[in-house]
Design a protein around this motif. Sequence first.
Motif, PDB file in Angstrom:
ATOM      1  N   ILE A  13       0.969  -1.028   0.099  1.00 62.08           N
ATOM      2  CA  ILE A  13       0.123  -0.094   0.047  1.00 62.08           C
ATOM      3  C   ILE A  13       0.801   1.075  -0.020  1.00 62.08           C
ATOM      4  O   ILE A  13       0.686   2.217  -0.660  1.00 62.08           O
ATOM      5  CB  ILE A  13      -0.825   0.068   1.261  1.00 62.08           C
ATOM      6  CG1 ILE A  13      -1.950  -1.235   1.224  1.00 62.08           C
ATOM      7  CG2 ILE A  13      -1.615   1.239   1.174  1.00 62.08           C
ATOM      8  CD1 ILE A  13      -2.818  -0.942   0.029  1.00 62.08           C
ATOM      9  N   LEU A  14       1.901   1.297   0.934  1.00 60.48           N
ATOM     10  CA  LEU A  14       2.924   2.412   1.029  1.00 60.48           C
ATOM     11  C   LEU A  14       3.802   2.467  -0.536  1.00 60.48           C
ATOM     12  O   LEU A  14       3.686   3.959  -0.852  1.00 60.48           O
ATOM     13  CB  LEU A  14       3.822   2.122   1.847  1.00 60.48           C
ATOM     14  CG  LEU A  14       3.331   2.300   3.352  1.00 60.48           C
ATOM     15  CD1 LEU A  14       4.680   1.685   4.174  1.00 60.48           C
ATOM     16  CD2 LEU A  14       3.038   3.481   3.910  1.00 60.48           C
ATOM     17  N   ARG A  15       3.664   1.536  -1.189  1.00 58.73           N
ATOM     18  CA  ARG A  15       4.597   1.508  -2.233  1.00 58.73           C
ATOM     19  C   ARG A  15       3.380   2.316  -3.647  1.00 58.73           C
ATOM     20  O   ARG A  15       3.925   2.802  -4.619  1.00 58.73           O
ATOM     21  CB  ARG A  15       5.114   0.456  -2.911  1.00 58.73           C
ATOM     22  CG  ARG A  15       6.294   0.089  -2.082  1.00 58.73           C
ATOM     23  CD  ARG A  15       7.171  -1.066  -2.799  1.00 58.73           C
ATOM     24  NE  ARG A  15       8.287  -1.440  -1.955  1.00 58.73           N
ATOM     25  CZ  ARG A  15       8.727  -2.519  -1.517  1.00 58.73           C
ATOM     26  NH1 ARG A  15       7.866  -3.774  -1.825  1.00 58.73           N
ATOM     27  NH2 ARG A  15       9.683  -2.630  -0.705  1.00 58.73           N
ATOM     28  N   LYS A  16       2.165   2.104  -3.477  1.00 57.27           N
ATOM     29  CA  LYS A  16       1.259   2.606  -4.251  1.00 57.27           C
ATOM     30  C   LYS A  16       0.745   3.822  -3.681  1.00 57.27           C
ATOM     31  O   LYS A  16      -0.082   4.406  -4.428  1.00 57.27           O
ATOM     32  CB  LYS A  16       0.071   1.712  -4.438  1.00 57.27           C
ATOM     33  CG  LYS A  16       0.323   0.252  -4.881  1.00 57.27           C
ATOM     34  CD  LYS A  16      -0.727  -0.513  -4.943  1.00 57.27           C
ATOM     35  CE  LYS A  16      -0.406  -1.830  -5.239  1.00 57.27           C
ATOM     36  NZ  LYS A  16      -1.714  -3.182  -5.349  1.00 57.27           N
ATOM     37  N   GLY A  17       1.461   4.628  -3.083  1.00 56.01           N
ATOM     38  CA  GLY A  17       0.960   5.775  -2.489  1.00 56.01           C
ATOM     39  C   GLY A  17      -0.118   5.877  -1.473  1.00 56.01           C
ATOM     40  O   GLY A  17      -0.609   7.043  -1.367  1.00 56.01           O
ATOM     41  N   GLY A  31       0.453   6.384   8.584  1.00 53.71           N
ATOM     42  CA  GLY A  31       1.554   6.362   7.815  1.00 53.71           C
ATOM     43  C   GLY A  31       1.464   6.547   6.433  1.00 53.71           C
ATOM     44  O   GLY A  31       0.227   6.204   5.620  1.00 53.71           O
ATOM     45  N   CYS A  32       2.405   6.957   5.613  1.00 56.31           N
ATOM     46  CA  CYS A  32       2.595   6.904   4.254  1.00 56.31           C
ATOM     47  C   CYS A  32       4.019   6.945   3.885  1.00 56.31           C
ATOM     48  O   CYS A  32       5.005   7.195   4.731  1.00 56.31           O
ATOM     49  CB  CYS A  32       1.727   8.075   3.602  1.00 56.31           C
ATOM     50  SG  CYS A  32       2.583   9.654   3.884  1.00 56.31           S
ATOM     51  N   ASP A  33       4.506   7.092   2.682  1.00 59.96           N
ATOM     52  CA  ASP A  33       5.762   7.274   2.140  1.00 59.96           C
ATOM     53  C   ASP A  33       6.158   8.771   2.325  1.00 59.96           C
ATOM     54  O   ASP A  33       5.490   9.533   1.785  1.00 59.96           O
ATOM     55  CB  ASP A  33       5.637   6.842   0.761  1.00 59.96           C
ATOM     56  CG  ASP A  33       6.964   7.050  -0.201  1.00 59.96           C
ATOM     57  OD1 ASP A  33       7.835   7.589   0.364  1.00 59.96           O
ATOM     58  OD2 ASP A  33       7.155   6.657  -1.323  1.00 59.96           O
ATOM     59  N   ALA A  34       7.288   8.661   3.066  1.00 61.29           N
ATOM     60  CA  ALA A  34       7.587  10.074   3.309  1.00 61.29           C
ATOM     61  C   ALA A  34       8.285  10.887   2.466  1.00 61.29           C
ATOM     62  O   ALA A  34       8.729  11.907   2.324  1.00 61.29           O
ATOM     63  CB  ALA A  34       8.336   9.951   4.771  1.00 61.29           C
ATOM     64  N   ALA A  39       0.897  11.459  -0.972  1.00 63.31           N
ATOM     65  CA  ALA A  39       0.484  10.664   0.031  1.00 63.31           C
ATOM     66  C   ALA A  39       0.528  11.661   1.376  1.00 63.31           C
ATOM     67  O   ALA A  39      -0.458  11.474   2.319  1.00 63.31           O
ATOM     68  CB  ALA A  39       1.539   9.485   0.129  1.00 63.31           C
ATOM     69  N   VAL A  40       1.623  12.315   1.629  1.00 65.02           N
ATOM     70  CA  VAL A  40       1.678  13.383   2.669  1.00 65.02           C
ATOM     71  C   VAL A  40       0.557  14.111   2.735  1.00 65.02           C
ATOM     72  O   VAL A  40      -0.143  14.366   3.887  1.00 65.02           O
ATOM     73  CB  VAL A  40       3.051  14.061   2.676  1.00 65.02           C
ATOM     74  CG1 VAL A  40       2.990  15.128   3.741  1.00 65.02           C
ATOM     75  CG2 VAL A  40       4.117  13.041   2.861  1.00 65.02           C
ATOM     76  N   VAL A 156      -8.431   5.616   5.247  1.00 69.33           N
ATOM     77  CA  VAL A 156      -7.183   5.217   5.093  1.00 69.33           C
ATOM     78  C   VAL A 156      -7.367   3.993   3.978  1.00 69.33           C
ATOM     79  O   VAL A 156      -8.406   3.318   3.817  1.00 69.33           O
ATOM     80  CB  VAL A 156      -6.419   4.717   6.112  1.00 69.33           C
ATOM     81  CG1 VAL A 156      -6.242   6.030   7.046  1.00 69.33           C
ATOM     82  CG2 VAL A 156      -6.971   3.695   6.949  1.00 69.33           C
ATOM     83  N   ASP A 157      -6.106   3.580   3.387  1.00 69.34           N
ATOM     84  CA  ASP A 157      -6.284   2.356   2.373  1.00 69.34           C
ATOM     85  C   ASP A 157      -6.011   1.032   3.306  1.00 69.34           C
ATOM     86  O   ASP A 157      -6.265   0.142   2.513  1.00 69.34           O
ATOM     87  CB  ASP A 157      -5.156   2.854   1.299  1.00 69.34           C
ATOM     88  CG  ASP A 157      -5.477   4.052   0.651  1.00 69.34           C
ATOM     89  OD1 ASP A 157      -6.636   4.059   0.041  1.00 69.34           O
ATOM     90  OD2 ASP A 157      -4.484   4.929   0.803  1.00 69.34           O
TER      91      ASP A 157
END
Length: 189
Positions: A13-17, A31-34, A39-40, A156-157
């Motif tokens: 999920i993180l890799r997909k944004g 959380g998300c990809d920083a 995403a942020v 959230v996802d």
Amino acid sequence: MKREDDIKKAVDILRKGGVILYPTDTVWGIGCDATNPEAVKRVYEIKQRDDSKALICLVDSEARLQRYVRNVPGVAWQLFECADKPTTVILDGAVNLAENLIAADGSVALRITKEEFSKELCYRFQKAVVSTSVNISGQPAAQNFCDIPQEILDKVDYVCWSRRQEHKPHTPSSIIRLGMGGEVEIIRK
């Protein structure tokens, strides 16, 4: 669900944004990809938080932390080594992160997590992960999964399965700001 499968799904999920809810070394985190500005932006929207207020990021190691700060002062390593509780350090010279994650003064708040789940999540993802408390801005942080408002769960996802059954007190991290000249300011004990 096994922890390994939970982490694998969260990383996907993180890799997909996407945006996740996950247990950390302190309270539950959004959380998300920083490194992903979209995403942020979603995290700020979910928390209904002004984007001028910086978010904390988790990393799994000292080596990973060094990817996101130009020059880490020596006192930072001493703080991480001596801290008896999770400690977030605000450092100047943030690099390689989403622009909307970096404070107006160029600083970023980073924490090296030692907790098993969040450490493995960061290790598998191979990047910094945003870790802001699960709450609407100004409301109490979700210490345990059962404290998370449905309003946030719906936005959230992915919601991690690990540690959902926990019912114990958790507290936010200490926050210490370090200046380039070695100045130390305690933001939150």
